[in-house]
Design a protein around this motif. Structure first.
Motif, PDB file in Angstrom:
ATOM      1  N   GLU A   1       0.835  -1.206   0.000  1.00  0.00           N
ATOM      2  CA  GLU A   1       0.000   0.000   0.000  1.00  0.00           C
ATOM      3  C   GLU A   1       0.865   1.248   0.000  1.00  0.00           C
ATOM      4  O   GLU A   1       1.962   1.267   0.549  1.00  0.00           O
ATOM      5  CB  GLU A   1      -0.912   0.021   1.237  1.00  0.00           C
ATOM      6  CG  GLU A   1      -1.900  -1.113   1.291  1.00  0.00           C
ATOM      7  CD  GLU A   1      -2.940  -1.043   0.195  1.00  0.00           C
ATOM      8  OE1 GLU A   1      -3.394   0.066  -0.139  1.00  0.00           O
ATOM      9  OE2 GLU A   1      -3.302  -2.100  -0.319  1.00  0.00           O
ATOM     10  N   THR A   2       0.364   2.308  -0.615  1.00  0.00           N
ATOM     11  CA  THR A   2       1.066   3.589  -0.584  1.00  0.00           C
ATOM     12  C   THR A   2       0.363   4.589   0.316  1.00  0.00           C
ATOM     13  O   THR A   2       0.866   5.677   0.548  1.00  0.00           O
ATOM     14  CB  THR A   2       1.180   4.187  -2.004  1.00  0.00           C
ATOM     15  OG1 THR A   2      -0.124   4.330  -2.538  1.00  0.00           O
ATOM     16  CG2 THR A   2       2.035   3.312  -2.897  1.00  0.00           C
ATOM     17  N   SER A   3      -0.800   4.243   0.825  1.00  0.00           N
ATOM     18  CA  SER A   3      -1.553   5.138   1.705  1.00  0.00           C
ATOM     19  C   SER A   3      -1.219   4.826   3.163  1.00  0.00           C
ATOM     20  O   SER A   3      -2.044   4.307   3.907  1.00  0.00           O
ATOM     21  CB  SER A   3      -3.053   4.973   1.469  1.00  0.00           C
ATOM     22  OG  SER A   3      -3.367   5.273   0.151  1.00  0.00           O
TER      23      SER A   3
ATOM     24  N   ASP B   1       4.352  10.953   5.473  1.00  0.00           N
ATOM     25  CA  ASP B   1       3.377  10.334   4.584  1.00  0.00           C
ATOM     26  C   ASP B   1       4.120   9.695   3.409  1.00  0.00           C
ATOM     27  O   ASP B   1       4.893  10.370   2.726  1.00  0.00           O
ATOM     28  CB  ASP B   1       2.420  11.412   4.082  1.00  0.00           C
ATOM     29  CG  ASP B   1       1.288  10.886   3.226  1.00  0.00           C
ATOM     30  OD1 ASP B   1       1.326   9.720   2.796  1.00  0.00           O
ATOM     31  OD2 ASP B   1       0.359  11.667   2.982  1.00  0.00           O
ATOM     32  N   THR B   2       3.871   8.424   3.136  1.00  0.00           N
ATOM     33  CA  THR B   2       4.558   7.750   2.031  1.00  0.00           C
ATOM     34  C   THR B   2       4.141   8.304   0.674  1.00  0.00           C
ATOM     35  O   THR B   2       4.899   8.226  -0.280  1.00  0.00           O
ATOM     36  CB  THR B   2       4.308   6.226   2.032  1.00  0.00           C
ATOM     37  OG1 THR B   2       2.909   5.990   1.963  1.00  0.00           O
ATOM     38  CG2 THR B   2       4.880   5.573   3.253  1.00  0.00           C
ATOM     39  N   LYS B   3       2.931   8.877   0.583  1.00  0.00           N
ATOM     40  CA  LYS B   3       2.460   9.423  -0.696  1.00  0.00           C
ATOM     41  C   LYS B   3       3.102  10.758  -1.021  1.00  0.00           C
ATOM     42  O   LYS B   3       3.131  11.163  -2.169  1.00  0.00           O
ATOM     43  CB  LYS B   3       0.942   9.615  -0.673  1.00  0.00           C
ATOM     44  CG  LYS B   3       0.130   8.350  -0.573  1.00  0.00           C
ATOM     45  CD  LYS B   3      -1.363   8.632  -0.688  1.00  0.00           C
ATOM     46  CE  LYS B   3      -1.895   9.698   0.211  1.00  0.00           C
ATOM     47  NZ  LYS B   3      -1.974   9.449   1.630  1.00  0.00           N
ATOM     48  N   ASN B   4       3.590  11.460   0.006  1.00  0.00           N
ATOM     49  CA  ASN B   4       4.121  12.798  -0.219  1.00  0.00           C
ATOM     50  C   ASN B   4       5.338  13.038   0.678  1.00  0.00           C
ATOM     51  O   ASN B   4       5.323  13.902   1.555  1.00  0.00           O
ATOM     52  CB  ASN B   4       3.028  13.841   0.039  1.00  0.00           C
ATOM     53  CG  ASN B   4       3.419  15.206  -0.440  1.00  0.00           C
ATOM     54  OD1 ASN B   4       4.488  15.410  -1.013  1.00  0.00           O
ATOM     55  ND2 ASN B   4       2.560  16.167  -0.208  1.00  0.00           N
TER      56      ASN B   4
END
Length: 63
Positions: free
Chosen positions: A16-18, A33-36
């Motif tokens: 997951e990326t969230s 945050d892994t997404k940003n």
């Protein structure tokens, strides 16, 4: 606090990326945050992080 945390992602996240990554820093933990990742991170003291983890384990954030 030192800014080189050595990031880790929970094994529960799988691919997951969230999710968030956590790293150890002098005197506490850093979270991002892994997404940003470029947005930066925040840090907590060791007592703050311990209280947060204890609250999660106690189910205080369960919906």
């Amino acid at each position: 606090m030192t800014e080189q945390p050595g990031w880790r992602k929970s094994s529960w996240s799988n691919q997951e990326t969230s999710c968030v990554e956590v790293g150890r820093v002098d005197g506490g933990a850093a979270v991002r945050d892994t997404k940003n990742r470029a947005a930066g991170h925040f840090t907590t003291t060791t007592p703050q992080w311990s209280a947060f983890v204890a609250a999660i384990k106690a189910g205080r954030f369960d919906g």
